[in-house]
Write a protein that holds these residues in place. Structure first.
Motif, PDB file in Angstrom:
ATOM      1  N   THR A  22      28.757  -3.540 -11.873  1.00 58.05           N
ATOM      2  CA  THR A  22      27.607  -2.639 -11.744  1.00 58.05           C
ATOM      3  C   THR A  22      28.062  -1.234 -11.366  1.00 58.05           C
ATOM      4  N   GLY A  23      29.015  -1.140 -10.453  1.00 61.29           N
ATOM      5  CA  GLY A  23      29.473   0.177 -10.019  1.00 61.29           C
ATOM      6  C   GLY A  23      30.075   0.983 -11.151  1.00 61.29           C
ATOM      7  N   ILE A  24      30.947   0.361 -11.941  1.00 59.51           N
ATOM      8  CA  ILE A  24      31.629   1.089 -13.007  1.00 59.51           C
ATOM      9  C   ILE A  24      30.659   1.366 -14.151  1.00 59.51           C
ATOM     10  N   TRP A  25      29.800   0.415 -14.418  1.00 61.04           N
ATOM     11  CA  TRP A  25      28.827   0.629 -15.504  1.00 61.04           C
ATOM     12  C   TRP A  25      27.901   1.794 -15.160  1.00 61.04           C
ATOM     13  N   ASN A  26      27.514   1.900 -13.897  1.00 61.94           N
ATOM     14  CA  ASN A  26      26.557   2.934 -13.502  1.00 61.94           C
ATOM     15  C   ASN A  26      27.203   4.288 -13.243  1.00 61.94           C
ATOM     16  N   ASP A  27      28.531   4.339 -13.265  1.00 62.26           N
ATOM     17  CA  ASP A  27      29.198   5.592 -12.929  1.00 62.26           C
ATOM     18  C   ASP A  27      28.924   6.664 -13.981  1.00 62.26           C
ATOM     19  N   PHE A  28      28.748   7.888 -13.510  1.00 62.25           N
ATOM     20  CA  PHE A  28      28.514   9.003 -14.423  1.00 62.25           C
ATOM     21  C   PHE A  28      29.617  10.050 -14.299  1.00 62.25           C
ATOM     22  N   LEU A  29      29.917  10.422 -13.054  1.00 56.38           N
ATOM     23  CA  LEU A  29      30.826  11.547 -12.798  1.00 56.38           C
ATOM     24  C   LEU A  29      32.214  11.320 -13.396  1.00 56.38           C
ATOM     25  N   PHE A  30      32.823  10.168 -13.121  1.00 55.33           N
ATOM     26  CA  PHE A  30      34.178   9.924 -13.619  1.00 55.33           C
ATOM     27  C   PHE A  30      34.167   9.790 -15.139  1.00 55.33           C
ATOM     28  N   GLY A  31      33.111   9.202 -15.669  1.00 56.28           N
ATOM     29  CA  GLY A  31      32.999   9.089 -17.120  1.00 56.28           C
ATOM     30  C   GLY A  31      32.984  10.456 -17.783  1.00 56.28           C
ATOM     31  N   VAL A  32      32.189  11.360 -17.216  1.00 66.29           N
ATOM     32  CA  VAL A  32      32.038  12.662 -17.873  1.00 66.29           C
ATOM     33  C   VAL A  32      33.303  13.499 -17.683  1.00 66.29           C
ATOM     34  N   VAL A  33      34.000  13.331 -16.573  1.00 61.48           N
ATOM     35  CA  VAL A  33      35.178  14.171 -16.318  1.00 61.48           C
ATOM     36  C   VAL A  33      36.428  13.586 -16.976  1.00 61.48           C
ATOM     37  N   PHE A  34      36.653  12.278 -16.832  1.00 59.12           N
ATOM     38  CA  PHE A  34      37.963  11.728 -17.191  1.00 59.12           C
ATOM     39  C   PHE A  34      38.004  11.037 -18.554  1.00 59.12           C
ATOM     40  N   ALA A  35      36.849  10.631 -19.094  1.00 56.08           N
ATOM     41  CA  ALA A  35      36.903   9.770 -20.279  1.00 56.08           C
ATOM     42  C   ALA A  35      37.209  10.541 -21.559  1.00 56.08           C
ATOM     43  N   GLY A  36      36.719  11.762 -21.657  1.00 49.61           N
ATOM     44  CA  GLY A  36      36.890  12.490 -22.907  1.00 49.61           C
ATOM     45  C   GLY A  36      35.816  12.103 -23.907  1.00 49.61           C
ATOM     46  N   LEU A  37      35.503  13.017 -24.796  1.00 46.35           N
ATOM     47  CA  LEU A  37      34.328  12.902 -25.670  1.00 46.35           C
ATOM     48  C   LEU A  37      34.209  11.572 -26.417  1.00 46.35           C
ATOM     49  N   PRO A  38      35.257  11.100 -27.109  1.00 47.97           N
ATOM     50  CA  PRO A  38      35.045   9.854 -27.863  1.00 47.97           C
ATOM     51  C   PRO A  38      34.874   8.622 -26.986  1.00 47.97           C
ATOM     52  N   ASN A  39      35.257   8.722 -25.721  1.00 44.94           N
ATOM     53  CA  ASN A  39      35.177   7.548 -24.849  1.00 44.94           C
ATOM     54  C   ASN A  39      33.990   7.584 -23.892  1.00 44.94           C
ATOM     55  N   TYR A  40      33.053   8.529 -24.081  1.00 44.34           N
ATOM     56  CA  TYR A  40      31.949   8.655 -23.132  1.00 44.34           C
ATOM     57  C   TYR A  40      31.252   7.327 -22.904  1.00 44.34           C
ATOM     58  N   PRO A  41      31.066   6.939 -21.640  1.00 40.43           N
ATOM     59  CA  PRO A  41      30.307   5.713 -21.383  1.00 40.43           C
ATOM     60  C   PRO A  41      28.814   5.931 -21.609  1.00 40.43           C
ATOM     61  N   MET A  42      28.068   4.846 -21.458  1.00 43.34           N
ATOM     62  CA  MET A  42      26.659   4.854 -21.812  1.00 43.34           C
ATOM     63  C   MET A  42      25.838   5.830 -20.968  1.00 43.34           C
TER      64      MET A  42
END
Lengths: 420, 316
Positions: B243-263
């Motif tokens: 639940t924690g990782i699925w709900n995360d926004f900040l790390f997704g937007v900063v570290f994932a990079g455009l093609p890997n953006y989480p939901m």
């Protein structure tokens, strides 16, 4: 009865040191490590890929950790020698940077770092094999990730942020010391004033309402009610949602054109007005409402655990004494639950300081900039070419969290030490 | 001494059917429960409406009849179709646009899955070893490190964000999946270590001693004695991390990079994207899709979820 009498010889018995590996194995291991080190230095392959900073930080990690884990040296002189090598290399690098290459040329400093980092890592690994076995070796190895995370991710990164908040770094994180200039600027811009005021509003109101709501829910849940599981599920489900989801859900309800206001008006109450989200003075209170909706279930769960932990004898005694229920809660139960209350407060408040996603989703700082929070300010400046400014705001946030942590540290460490 | 027997109350205690205090308790609980359920209800019924019903109806009532709806597609053509209750959900999953990209939220659902699975495995593997070492094999300063770890988990992420960006850039993994996994492992470690350390410390110490006497070492005790026993706490940890990782926004937007953006990031982009007509029903369907996994986990395993937050939050 077999007493060897060794302990009475004036000093504690120390078992004789028997190396883990035989002499040929030791030499072979040292030889292999040395060969790899020479190969790395000769081919320059690792440094052309990752620079000289990473290996040096890795070496620093090993140097620091050797003090904790007694690996590889137990003799003080060797530890000091290792630290000396690290400090000398760092000094050379710093002199080169500080004098602009006049005292030590940059190329020389780079190669000093290369040799020092490879020498330190190889030396410590080689000595590690040579001096084996160690006490509790596997536990120490297993804890290395934690030690690195504590040293670099938490302590190192915080120090880095604090240091660079005193710099004039803009697009690139280059350190030019400017004192507290960033902080003067920070407290002179309007948007930061709005941001920290909003942060305080959210911190106080969000924390207070979450805790009050959660506490009342827990008290009512504790009245031996039916369907307790169902109620708990309902109160806690928002906590399983992402702040992004919560924010957009509430934005829809608050929306004057489509949400609550329009619906109530359509049902016949024509003068009903609820446009906080479009009102620059009230938008932050929308964030508070959504935050309390999401967070009070957590408080309820924690408080309920605390209430269940209170001995039934207390309740019987207070009933025998004829004390009304509300007074028992107010004057006996709440004081008894102080550790739970403080922990809950710290968790909720520390979450409130770093509030970010919820505001991004709910108002995105709007209307205009009226509901900006500190975390948004930090993010905005960090990734739009004014790093120093963003870091100074981040340092202020760190300070706020530190102040909130004080009561918790007191309860967890000072108080519990006194009780022992 | 004999006398008349004492008169004692007998029979079941009479129960009043309508005790005013009980009614008050239930009234409070039901009203607050309705308040907590209200947003979920509104979002669910909104996600099944068509745009006309959203414009004309109100948020309290579901839509019962579906008519013909006209929309403009991204190319600007006017499209007419019979509205169906599932259309918004179909559009949210397959078709919704952010900018010029119209692939729906499904690619990002899979991104979230790809981010979550390795992050959960790596962070739990590191945490279980660390927690076990701290609980059963303490060494000098191990408690000190643990204290700093727990205190460090209260540092606002914004303080550590930029140095972590530099760190991952230097490691050459910035804006890749590895960076997100790395960051989730780092920031998941405190709470998970606390969880496992407290659990292993609560196991009877004789178990550990018996294994030691039988000649098992550090790793063998962990893998063959403690790991099989830690299924309950593993469940808690997995739920907490998923639940924690699925709900995360900040790390997704900063570290994932455009093609890997989480939901979550994609969802926010759907809302902020100002291209074409705003389709509120589709947005709400996307919101529900994003919240579906954690909600499902929560409703299926509520007991473990509560245990996880209670165990994680109150240092036991």
């Amino acid at each position: 009865m077999t007493s060897l009498g060794l302990a009475s010889a004036g000093r504690a018995y120390e078992p004789p040191y028997i190396p883990a590996f035989s002499q040929p194995v030791r030499w072979a291991a040292v030889g292999i490590i040395a060969a790899i080190a020479f190969a790395a230095l000769a081919s320059d392959w690792p440094f052309s890929r990752i620079g000289t900073f990473q290996p040096m930080m890795l070496a620093l990690g090993f140097v620091l950790i050797q003090y904790v884990v007694d690996i590889p040296f137990r003799a003080h002189k060797w530890r000091l020698a290792v630290i000396g090598v690290f400090l000398a290399a760092t000094l050379a690098y710093w002199l080169s940077w500080y004098s602009g290459g006049a005292l030590v040329s940059p190329a020389a400093a780079e190669s000093v770092w290369k040799y020092a980092s490879v020498g330190l890592i190889a030396g410590l690994l080689g000595a590690g094999v040579w001096n084996a076995p160690y006490k509790n070796f596997h536990s120490k190895v297993a804890s290395v990730p934690m030690m690195f995370i504590v040293l670099f991710a938490f302590i190192g990164c915080s120090l880095w942020t604090m240091t660079y908040s005193l710099s004039d770094a803009r697009i690139y994180p280059v350190f030019t010391f400017v004192g507290f200039k960033q902080y003067y600027r920070l407290f002179s811009v309007d948007i930061w004033e709005i941001a920290w005021k909003n942060g305080l509003i959210y911190l106080f109101l969000g924390t207070a309402f979450s805790i009050i709501t959660g506490f009342f829910l827990a008290v009512f849940m504790d009245q031996k009610i039916r369907l307790e599981g169902l109620f708990r599920t309902i109160y806690l489900y928002p906590f399983a949602l992402s702040f992004i989801v919560t924010g957009h859900v509430w934005a829809w309800i608050f929306s004057p054109a489509y949400g609550l206001q329009k619906s109530v008006r359509q049902m016949g109450w024509e003068s009903f007005t609820f446009e906080w989200i479009a009102d620059s003075k009230m938008a932050i209170y929308c964030v508070v409402i959504a935050g309390v909706w999401q967070g009070s279930g957590l408080v309820m769960a924690l408080m309920l655990a605390g209430l269940r932990g209170i001995d039934d004898e207390i309740w019987r005694a207070s009933r025998v004494d004829g004390i009304p229920k509300w007074r028992t809660y107010l004057q006996i139960v709440i004081p008894m639950m102080r550790p739970v209350l403080i922990t809950t407060f710290v968790i909720v408040a520390a979450g409130a300081v770093r509030i970010y996603d919820l505001v991004v989703a709910l108002t995105d700082g709007g209307p205009g900039i009226s509901s900006t929070v500190p975390a948004q300010y930090v993010y905005k400046y960090l990734f739009s070419g004014n790093i120093g400014q963003g870091l100074s705001a981040a340092t202020v946030m760190l300070l706020a969290s530190a102040i909130i942590l004080i009561p918790w540290v007191y309860v967890e460490f000072v108080k519990s030490k006194q009780q022992r | 001494m004999t006398g008349t027997p004492a008169i004692e109350p007998f029979g079941p205690k009479p129960k009043r059917l309508f005790d005013p205090a009980r009614i008050g308790v239930y009234a409070f609980l039901i009203i607050t429960a309705l308040y907590f359920l209200f947003p979920l209800y509104v979002v669910i019924i909104t996600s099944f409406k068509d745009l006309d019903a959203i414009r004309d109806g109100n948020i309290f009532w579901p839509q019962l009849k579906y008519g013909v709806i006209t929309t403009t597609d991204p190319a600007g053509n006017i499209v007419t179709r019979q509205a169906e209750w599932w259309h918004p959900w179909y559009r949210a999953w397959f078709e919704v646009c952010t900018g010029l990209e119209c692939k729906g939220i499904s690619p990002n659902f899979w991104n979230s899955v790809i981010i979550t699975i390795p992050s959960v495995i790596v962070s739990i593997a590191v945490a279980i070893t660390t927690g076990y070492a701290l609980a059963n094999w303490p060494f000098r300063f191990s408690e000190g490190f643990f204290t700093v770890l727990i205190v460090g988990s209260f540092i606002p992420y914004q303080v550590l964000l930029y140095p972590m960006v530099l760190l991952t850039k230097n490691m050459g993994i910035y804006s890749t999946l590895s960076a997100v996994i790395f960051v989730h492992t780092v920031f998941g470690l405190p709470i998970l270590t606390l969880l496992f350390r407290n659990y292993f410390a609560s196991l009877p110490v004789e178990l550990f001693k018996a294994a030691r006497v039988d000649g098992a070492g550090f790793w063998r005790i962990l893998l063959q004695v403690f790991l099989p026993m830690s299924l309950p706490i593993l469940t808690v940890a997995v739920i907490l991390q998923v639940t924690g990782i699925w709900n995360d926004f900040l790390f997704g937007v900063v570290f994932a990079g455009l093609p890997n953006y989480p939901m979550t990031v994609k969802l926010n982009n759907i809302f902020t994207s100002t291209f074409g007509v705003k389709e509120y029903n589709v947005e709400m369907a996307a919101t529900l899709l994003t919240g579906a996994i954690p909600l499902a986990i929560y409703f299926l395993s509520g007991r473990y979820f509560v245990r996880g937050i209670a165990a994680g939050a109150v240092k036991g």
